[in-house]
Scaffold this active site. Sequence first.
Site, PDB file in Angstrom:
ATOM      1  N   TYR A 143       0.843  -1.202   0.000  1.00  0.00           N
ATOM      2  CA  TYR A 143       0.000   0.000   0.000  1.00  0.00           C
ATOM      3  C   TYR A 143       0.881   1.257   0.000  1.00  0.00           C
ATOM      4  CZ  TYR A 143      -2.964   3.739   1.790  1.00  0.00           C
ATOM      5  OH  TYR A 143      -3.616   4.947   1.961  1.00  0.00           O
ATOM      6  N   ALA A 144       1.843   1.290   0.933  1.00  0.00           N
ATOM      7  CA  ALA A 144       2.714   2.468   1.031  1.00  0.00           C
ATOM      8  C   ALA A 144       3.512   2.651  -0.262  1.00  0.00           C
ATOM      9  CB  ALA A 144       3.642   2.316   2.232  1.00  0.00           C
TER      10      ALA A 144
END
Length: 306
Positions: A143-144
Amino acid sequence: MRVVVTGAAGFIGGHAVAALTRAGHDVLAVDAPARSLTPGRARERFAALGVPTAHVDLAEDPLDAVADADAVVHLAGRPGVRTSWGAGRAAVARDNVEATRRLLDACRDSGAKVVLASSSSVYGTAGARPSRETDPPLPASPYAESKVEVERLAAKAADAGVAVAVLRYFSVYGPGQRPDMAFHRFIEAALDGRPLPLFGDGGHLRSFTHVRDAVAATLAALTRPLPGGVVVNVGSAEPVSVLDALERIATALGVPAAVTRRPLVAGDVSRTWADPGRAAHLLGWRPTTTLDDGLADQIAWHRSLR
Ligand SMILES: NC(=O)c1ccc[n+]([C@@H]2O[C@H](COP(=O)([O-])OP(=O)(O)OC[C@H]3O[C@@H](n4cnc5c(N)ncnc54)[C@H](O)[C@@H]3O)[C@@H](O)[C@H]2O)c1
């Protein structure tokens, strides 16, 4: 202004639509509820927004609706660190990266201004001081990583002349919060009389930010002149531990702070900590909702659903 809000069926998107409408803008709400982590809920919220809506999957549908706008608030995407591992990788690549690439291309052609959602997760674990926008990214989850890529696309679009601002939201909470997020799970468990589900020992710190404050920053970014491609933290300067927040919820609801512990998930960083100096300077923004007031607000929303 004619403003398109993408991700309008989502948590922050729904609040953004309401705030923009109150401020007198013409809003078109865009979403693909089937892409939500909670599609049924997203469909219901989309239908109840009270503004014109368009079902557009930003990763594959034509983006004509977006092209007619003066500005786009781009909140669509696949949120959440935990769900981004394994099969979730493809979803973050599609709904965060590919969708944003197509949206920025459309806005380059149309001249629309863009304010888009990034995340505190790009910093990884904050060090001994608050994270500043100039700190190097240290993404610790797919996600990051997807948000780092989204920011890279925004920087490229800015070089190509798109008026784009990137907001790094920090742990947003308040009425309508997603069911996978900590406060939502804590409050629902407490109201059911179940122990509160806690990942790790609760010692991890978060710059919790009320959705009203997050949306105020978003509107400021939309209406103020900003340097092209600017990145701005949208987060409280005072991080609070998850255990502290859990105890405040238990106290507010008059229940014991009994917990069931679950192991920390990879990528769940031990500290996020915003330096909101740039937001104060460029957006005239500072958060105004205290954690206790904001929790009372979210608790009232959960109660209203029962
Ligand atoms: N909530 C937070 O604490 C937080 C923190 C940091 C960053 N963000 C970011 O802010 C944004 C909004 O977060 P949220 O909590 O409101 O999430 P949310 O899941 O409630 O809303 C996202 C919406 O995007 C829609 N969507 C997904 N893929 C799409 C696609 N391909 N085309 C069109 N619509 C699509 C979903 O249907 C959903 O309604 C996300 O980009 C998220 O990564 C949120």
